[in-house]
Write a protein that holds these residues in place. Structure first.
Motif, short mmCIF file in Angstrom:
data_model
loop_
_atom_site.label_atom_id
_atom_site.label_comp_id
_atom_site.label_asym_id
_atom_site.label_seq_id
_atom_site.Cartn_x
_atom_site.Cartn_y
_atom_site.Cartn_z
N GLN A 1 2.55 -9.02 6.04
CA GLN A 1 2.04 -10.25 6.65
C GLN A 1 1.10 -10.99 5.69
O GLN A 1 1.00 -12.21 5.73
CB GLN A 1 1.32 -9.91 7.95
N GLU A 2 0.43 -10.23 4.86
CA GLU A 2 -0.46 -10.85 3.88
C GLU A 2 0.35 -11.68 2.88
O GLU A 2 -0.02 -12.80 2.55
CB GLU A 2 -1.25 -9.77 3.15
N GLU A 3 1.46 -11.14 2.43
CA GLU A 3 2.32 -11.87 1.48
C GLU A 3 2.91 -13.12 2.11
O GLU A 3 3.01 -14.16 1.47
CB GLU A 3 3.51 -10.99 1.07
N PHE A 4 3.35 -12.97 3.34
CA PHE A 4 4.12 -14.04 3.97
C PHE A 4 3.26 -15.14 4.55
O PHE A 4 3.67 -16.30 4.60
CB PHE A 4 5.01 -13.47 5.09
N PHE A 5 2.04 -14.78 5.01
CA PHE A 5 1.32 -15.81 5.75
C PHE A 5 -0.18 -15.83 5.55
O PHE A 5 -0.76 -16.87 5.29
CB PHE A 5 1.61 -15.64 7.25
N PHE A 6 -0.82 -14.65 5.63
CA PHE A 6 -2.27 -14.67 5.73
C PHE A 6 -3.00 -14.77 4.39
O PHE A 6 -4.13 -15.19 4.33
CB PHE A 6 -2.76 -13.44 6.51
N ARG A 7 -2.38 -14.38 3.32
CA ARG A 7 -2.88 -14.56 1.94
C ARG A 7 -4.15 -13.80 1.62
O ARG A 7 -4.69 -13.97 0.53
CB ARG A 7 -3.09 -16.06 1.65
N LEU A 8 -4.66 -13.02 2.56
CA LEU A 8 -5.87 -12.23 2.33
C LEU A 8 -5.72 -10.90 3.03
O LEU A 8 -5.08 -10.82 4.09
CB LEU A 8 -7.10 -12.94 2.92
N PRO A 9 -6.37 -9.84 2.52
CA PRO A 9 -6.41 -8.61 3.32
C PRO A 9 -7.17 -8.88 4.61
O PRO A 9 -8.12 -9.67 4.64
CB PRO A 9 -7.21 -7.64 2.42
N PHE A 10 -6.78 -8.22 5.68
CA PHE A 10 -7.38 -8.51 6.98
C PHE A 10 -8.88 -8.22 7.01
O PHE A 10 -9.63 -8.89 7.72
CB PHE A 10 -6.66 -7.73 8.08
N GLU A 11 -9.31 -7.21 6.25
CA GLU A 11 -10.74 -6.90 6.26
C GLU A 11 -11.55 -8.10 5.76
O GLU A 11 -12.65 -8.38 6.24
CB GLU A 11 -11.04 -5.69 5.37
N THR A 12 -11.01 -8.81 4.79
CA THR A 12 -11.68 -9.99 4.23
C THR A 12 -11.45 -11.20 5.12
O THR A 12 -12.38 -11.94 5.45
CB THR A 12 -11.15 -10.29 2.81
N LEU A 13 -10.20 -11.40 5.52
CA LEU A 13 -9.85 -12.57 6.32
C LEU A 13 -10.62 -12.63 7.62
O LEU A 13 -11.18 -13.66 7.98
CB LEU A 13 -8.34 -12.55 6.61
N ASP A 14 -10.66 -11.51 8.32
CA ASP A 14 -11.26 -11.52 9.66
C ASP A 14 -12.73 -11.93 9.63
O ASP A 14 -13.18 -12.73 10.46
CB ASP A 14 -11.10 -10.15 10.32
N LEU A 15 -13.48 -11.38 8.70
CA LEU A 15 -14.91 -11.70 8.67
C LEU A 15 -15.14 -13.14 8.22
O LEU A 15 -15.99 -13.85 8.77
CB LEU A 15 -15.65 -10.71 7.77
N LEU A 16 -14.35 -13.58 7.24
CA LEU A 16 -14.45 -14.98 6.82
C LEU A 16 -14.11 -15.92 7.98
O LEU A 16 -14.78 -16.92 8.21
CB LEU A 16 -13.49 -15.24 5.65
#
Lengths: 99, 333
Positions: free
Chosen positions: B259-274
């Protein structure tokens, strides 16, 4: 301003979602939601076809694609021969080369 | 509000209890349905939702449906079966490949891929996936999809996707989620049960969801949870380790794609807090300080979240009623 006009007209005709509003040359596409991710792809296709430049994936960045003016500057840089890039400021191409 | 590194830490026992009570209250009381239908994919989100439904209604009132197609990893079904065994639910297998072939899903998708890579041939073992640039924080790259194909010998080639090919590949691929939705509603209506959604907050609010596909459900028990919070519940609910450790996949394309490759572009640990910080209007400087990033990196992430939410707003809209004046209002980001 010809390149700006061509870009603006393409966006207003094909990508712009808000009716009856002018598109400011410096408005951020991202911040104002003028162009979405599909729109960026269409802009790349348009720029390559309309201005005869090749866009590398690494060039699809905010600095080049996030407003009419930024995109126009990018097109001018791409159309300026590399050896003259650092010698002369970007300028409108001459009549023979212009579309 | 003050941002801290543990801002997303929740009390999993309390949150589980809250969700279970909400399921018990809403499924019979509001939806007037007698149980739950859950699509289980072998991923952590559907695993957590299955566990919550079993707690809410008991295994006898939960139908777990596995819906692989010809592109699905065999590991997905194996993990889904392991999950179902653990929670004492007999899974139903619905292979959706024939339905997708009937929709011409694969032909339409592969036709677009071949316009980019003429030698692509799924029948000869070629695989494909869509990817976004993975350097969201470090460069001002835009959400521009590229197509990667993997040849039978393992070699990979990647090309930027023109808009027409992107739209055709996505439109064809979205038939998968819509076919799965129809399958789930068959089982729901067969049993007088509700379709319980498995999308988390990241998927729902940032737009990694298909309109009237996986977005079409009766109730969303984890739709308010960030991905990292889903993992907290997964640990508490004793979801199998193999499922918790598995990288979230798009489960859409023939080539393995996270999912990171296809859409979110960040690891979830980083994405979620940001994203939490952006949603709570934490100043960029403070977020940068807490997370050890630069303000420019934080600004790029904030901008990406806003752009994704705005671009995908229409996925979350109900059908517009032309008699209502706000129907064409542009949402405030």
């Amino acid at each position: 301003m010809q390149i700006e006009n061509q870009i603006r007209q393409f966006i207003l005709k094909n990508l712009y979602f808000v009716p009856d509003e002018t598109l400011d040359d410096d408005s951020s596409f991202l911040d104002t939601g003028v162009v979405d991710s599909t729109g960026v792809m269409e802009l790349v296709t348009f720029v390559q076809a309309e201005f005869g430049v090749t866009v590398e994936p690494r060039e699809i960045v905010v600095d080049n694609f996030d407003s009419v003016s930024k995109l126009a500057r990018f097109v001018r840089r791409k159309r300026t021969p590399p050896e003259t890039n650092h010698l002369t400021p970007a300028r409108e191409p001459s009549g023979a080369a212009a579309r | 509000m003050q941002l801290i590194k543990n801002s997303l830490k929740l009390d999993p026992a309390a949150e589980t209890g809250r969700i279970v009570q909400a399921l018990r209250r809403n499924v019979p009381g509001v939806l007037r349905r007698r149980g739950a239908v859950v699509g289980i994919s072998g991923g952590v989100d559907s695993a957590v939702v299955l566990a919550l439904c079993v707690r809410a209604f008991g295994p006898g009132k939960v139908v777990a449906v596995m819906m692989p197609d010809r592109d699905s990893s065999p590991e997905s079904e194996a993990l889904a079966r392991q999950l179902a065994r653990q929670f004492e639910v007999e899974p139903v297998l619905e292979v959706v490949t024939p339905a997708l072939e009937g929709f011409d899903c694969y032909r339409r998708r592969d036709e677009a891929i071949r316009r980019v890579f003429p030698d692509y041939d799924a029948g000869c073992g070629y695989r494909a996936k869509l990817v976004l640039p993975q350097n969201l924080l470090d460069a001002g790259t835009l959400n521009f999809f590229s197509l990667t194909i993997i040849a039978p010998d393992g070699s990979e080639r990647t090309s930027p996707l023109p808009a027409r090919e992107f739209l055709q590949i996505v439109a064809a691929s979205n038939l998968k989620q819509r076919t799965r939705m129809a399958t789930l509603y068959y089982h729901a209506e067969l049993n007088n049960f509700a379709v319980v959604g498995t999308a988390n907050k990241n998927e729902h609010d940032l737009g990694f969801i298909v309109k009237y596909g996986d977005a079409a459900v009766d109730i969303k028990p984890i739709g308010h949870l960030y991905k990292t919070q889903v993992y907290q519940l997964a640990a508490y609910l004793n979801i199998p380790e193999a499922i918790r450790q598995r990288p979230p996949t798009s489960d859409t394309y023939s080539a393995s794609c996270t999912q990171e490759e296809f859409f979110f572009r960040l690891p979830f640990e980083t994405l979620d807090l940001l994203w939490f910080a952006q949603e709570h209007e934490v100043p960029e400087a403070e977020t940068a300080r807490v997370m050890g990033l630069t303000e420019t990196q934080v600004r790029r992430a904030y901008s990406d979240f806003a752009s994704k939410a705005r671009t995908t707003h229409y996925l979350r809209l109900p059908p517009l009623d032309l008699n209502e004046s706000p129907a064409f209002a542009v949402p405030t980001p």
